[in-house]
Design an enzyme around this catalytic site. Structure first.
Site, short mmCIF file in Angstrom:
data_model
loop_
_atom_site.label_atom_id
_atom_site.label_comp_id
_atom_site.label_asym_id
_atom_site.label_seq_id
_atom_site.Cartn_x
_atom_site.Cartn_y
_atom_site.Cartn_z
CB ALA A 88 4.79 -0.27 9.36
CB ILE A 105 13.16 6.72 7.91
CG1 ILE A 105 14.54 6.83 7.65
CG2 ILE A 105 12.94 8.43 7.85
CD1 ILE A 105 15.16 7.19 6.11
CG ASP A 110 0.57 -3.11 -3.01
OD1 ASP A 110 1.66 -2.19 -3.05
OD2 ASP A 110 0.37 -4.03 -3.40
CG LEU A 111 1.35 3.35 -0.64
CD1 LEU A 111 2.57 4.47 -0.10
CD2 LEU A 111 0.27 4.15 -0.83
CE1 TYR A 171 16.00 3.17 -3.28
CE2 TYR A 171 17.93 4.59 -3.57
CZ TYR A 171 16.93 4.31 -2.64
OH TYR A 171 16.77 4.78 -1.57
CE LYS A 176 14.15 6.75 -2.68
NZ LYS A 176 12.85 7.06 -1.76
#
Ligand code: NAI
Length: 255
Positions: free
Chosen positions: A10, A13, A41-42, A153, A157
């Site tokens: 939505a 990227i 909702d992941l 974060y 990653k």
């Protein structure tokens, strides 16, 4: 024409990629919290399971490509949520969709990581091992107890990149290529929110790539389309930095 499932479709990227693929005639099944084909909702176990079920129903159990774009940045409400979406929203979706991918034509997947994955110390955070062992509760608890959002974060990653690289044999046996795109700055709502954050805003704005600008979401989408395509037919388990030179700037001797 290929059928592609894209999380985070939505915005940013994921939205740019969805448009490019739809314009090229592909069928896109977008997944997001709202405003896409599949609503899920992941950050929750149930949401991830529901996303997998809805995508399998919409694709009749056959997918050519899966792209994991959904992610939260340092402005997320807490570190646990960052880990939940950025790691488990990738690993559990990929695991759940692997059989459908294995039935696709020249199938491939791309995970959107980040140049933040090479941040010094990201690989040593306690929550990383909990993520890589698949322990959702422990990883979220560890992130909330011991990691600020920036660490969460970078750790999420790093972990998601390691997850892809550890599974190269498993994926290859299924005939599926999987790679990681590591962007630097991409001008999206996530990045804009980070620049406005009272704690991280200044550092975010000052972290400028050698090319002197951030990328457009379409530039990141271009690289994802390459990694998905048959032009990348021998690229598997690779981390492709599309970061204007940031990785080379941070660690010129490591590659
Ligand atoms: P964005 O905020 O524009 O898009 C992220 C999408 O993920 C949104 O549509 C959002 O609703 C969705 N999402 C977040 N939490 C969700 C949840 N619980 N369930 C379902 N969907 C959820 O951000 P952007 O920049 O397009 O980010 C895409 C990916 O790129 C993320 O994984 C991000 O970490 C990564 N990235 C972005 C960079 C940047 O500078 N924008 C740099 C490096 C990596």
């Amino acid at each position: 024409m290929p059928i592609t499932a894209i999380t985070g479709a939505a915005s940013g990227i994921g939205a740019a990629l969805s448009k490019q693929l739809r314009d090229a005639g592909h069928t896109v099944i977008g997944i997001d919290r709202a405003g896409s084909d599949v609503t899920a909702d992941l950050s929750t176990v149930d949401g991830r399971q529901s996303a997998v079920e809805q995508v399998l129903a919409a694709s009749n159990g056959v997918l050519d490509h899966v792209v994991l774009c959904a992610g939260l940045g340092v402005t997320a409400p807490n570190s646990g949520l960052i880990v939940a979406v950025n790691y488990f929203g990738v690993s559990e979706l990929l695991d759940g969709l692997s059989e459908a991918l294995s039935k696709g034509t020249n199938p491939s997947a791309v995970v959107v990581g980040s140049v933040a994955s090479v941040q010094p110390g990201a690989n040593e955070l306690p929550m990383v091992e909990a993520m890589l062992s698949g322990d959702f509760e422990a990883a979220v608890a560890s992130a909330n107890d011991a990691a600020n959002p920036s660490q969460a974060y970078a750790g999420s990653k790093y972990a998601v990149t390691a997850y892809v690289r550890r599974k190269v044999h498993d994926w290859a046996k299924m005939g599926v290529r999987v790679n990681v795109l590591a962007p630097g700055v991409v001008e999206t709502p996530l990045y804009k929110a980070s620049t406005e954050d009272p704690t991280y805003g200044e550092a975010t704005k000052n972290f400028v790539a050698p090319l002197g600008r951030g990328s457009k979401p379409e530039e990141a989408a271009n690289v994802i389309r390459f990694l998905l395509s048959d032009q990348a037919s021998f690229i598997h388990g690779t981390v492709l930095f599309a970061d204007g030179g940031m990785d080379a700037m941070i660690r010129p001797g490591k590659f």
